[in-house]
Design an enzyme around this catalytic site. Sequence first.
Site, PDB file in Angstrom:
ATOM      1  N   ASN A  12      -7.722 -35.707  21.760  1.00 26.82           N
ATOM      2  CA  ASN A  12      -9.108 -36.151  21.582  1.00 26.82           C
ATOM      3  C   ASN A  12     -10.067 -34.961  21.734  1.00 26.82           C
ATOM      4  OD1 ASN A  12     -11.168 -37.905  21.032  1.00 26.82           O
ATOM      5  ND2 ASN A  12     -10.814 -39.258  22.790  1.00 26.82           N
ATOM      6  N   HIS A  37     -15.410 -44.562  28.138  1.00 25.13           N
ATOM      7  CA  HIS A  37     -14.314 -45.364  27.601  1.00 25.13           C
ATOM      8  C   HIS A  37     -14.515 -46.850  27.871  1.00 25.13           C
ATOM      9  CE1 HIS A  37     -12.002 -41.583  27.139  1.00 25.13           C
ATOM     10  NE2 HIS A  37     -11.331 -42.265  26.247  1.00 25.13           N
TER      11      HIS A  37
END
Length: 437
Positions: free
Chosen positions: A318, A349
């Site tokens: 990521n 998140h």
Amino acid sequence: QINFVACQLFALLAAFWFRIYLGPSHASSAVRHAFATLFGIYFAVFCFGWYSIHLFVLVMMNYGIMSMASIPNIHRYSFVVAMGYLTLCHISRIYIFHYGILTTDFSGPLMIITQKITTLACQLHDGIGRQAEELTAEQNRLAVKTRPSLLEYLSYLLNFMSIIAGPCSNYKDYIAFIEGRHVHMKLLEVNWKQKGYDRLPDPSPTGAVMYKLCITLVSLILFLTLTKNFPMAYIIDNEFLDKTPFLSRLGYLYVVTQAAKPKYYFAWTLADAVNNAAGYGFSGVDERGTFRWDLLSNLNIWNIETATSFKMYIENWNIQTAAWLKRVCYDRAPWYPTALTFILSALWHGIYPGYYFTFLTGILITLAARAIRNNCRLYFLSSVPLKIAYDVVTWVATQLAVCYTVAPFVMLAVEPTIKFYKSMYFHMHILSILVLL
């Protein structure tokens, strides 16, 4: 999920058409901005229905901040509003949907838009509100000197190449791409006359796109065959725990973690290919003279699977989110930058407890791994066999540490997470604390 894949495949075709028929030599910047924005809005509505209204509300709220807020506070207001709205949407996933949600709900695009909003706000603050000598070299290069127009702002946040799966990119890079300066800027970093060229080459993204599409195909096959057969939930099954010795459980943990990766490889690599197909993502020329199209790449699979340190693994997983965290948090945190960056990552998140178990464990293991590397690695560099032995041991330790850390990220809830860590005897937590002591 079907809508997600359909949108991305259609976006891939639209990206090729966009590069060929609406390239900078065929259309004005305004036309390119408008096309990218309108198609992005259409994809969002098609994929998420009325839930897409959350994307547009957040975008317009922050445009008001971008237009009216004072420059010294623009990054603070934008950050609070964007992260606050995102967090409220995350809360609804638990208290309204009760964990029973689709993996491709509207929060994914909202997370990407939050990254872009906060990135632009910080870079605008750097460009107008701070002196050049106060900035790092990277901040200086990416600083935005003028407030964007509404069309530029909407295009940057809602363009069809990145609205579904990202990745986040820098505002100046995106504007340079729309205006046709993106590739040219990177090519000027090389002396082409010394290489025998009488003019700048014209790199094509087709090869990079085809290569990335092959990766997405392999990832899709692995997802359909491997992922379904090795569910993460099995590692806390009572019968499995009773009959399987500890080392075998560690081995199975590695297998199920590997099985969970293909869906990320598929989504991120396909998103990268879509941007490349539109002509966006050129990053320059490597030492062998090869054109590179990895400016927006979100992962480096080889480096992930061969990582010999926790830091190396994180840096190649990521990638664009890690870059965002560095630019908006780590480089600006007044104290404890590592801890604050992990906490922001968890908050971004979502609010599932498993995320916080993962990122708090990640802080501990990162500090321990850094201490081991700084104090021990130099003793293994004196000979090739010692270096190979060190790399093998650290590869095994890194892969197992990552598996141990990310399991709660998949389990989400508190009860299965505690059950998992008990079955693992909290060994990584204990070892990390002992190392730090």
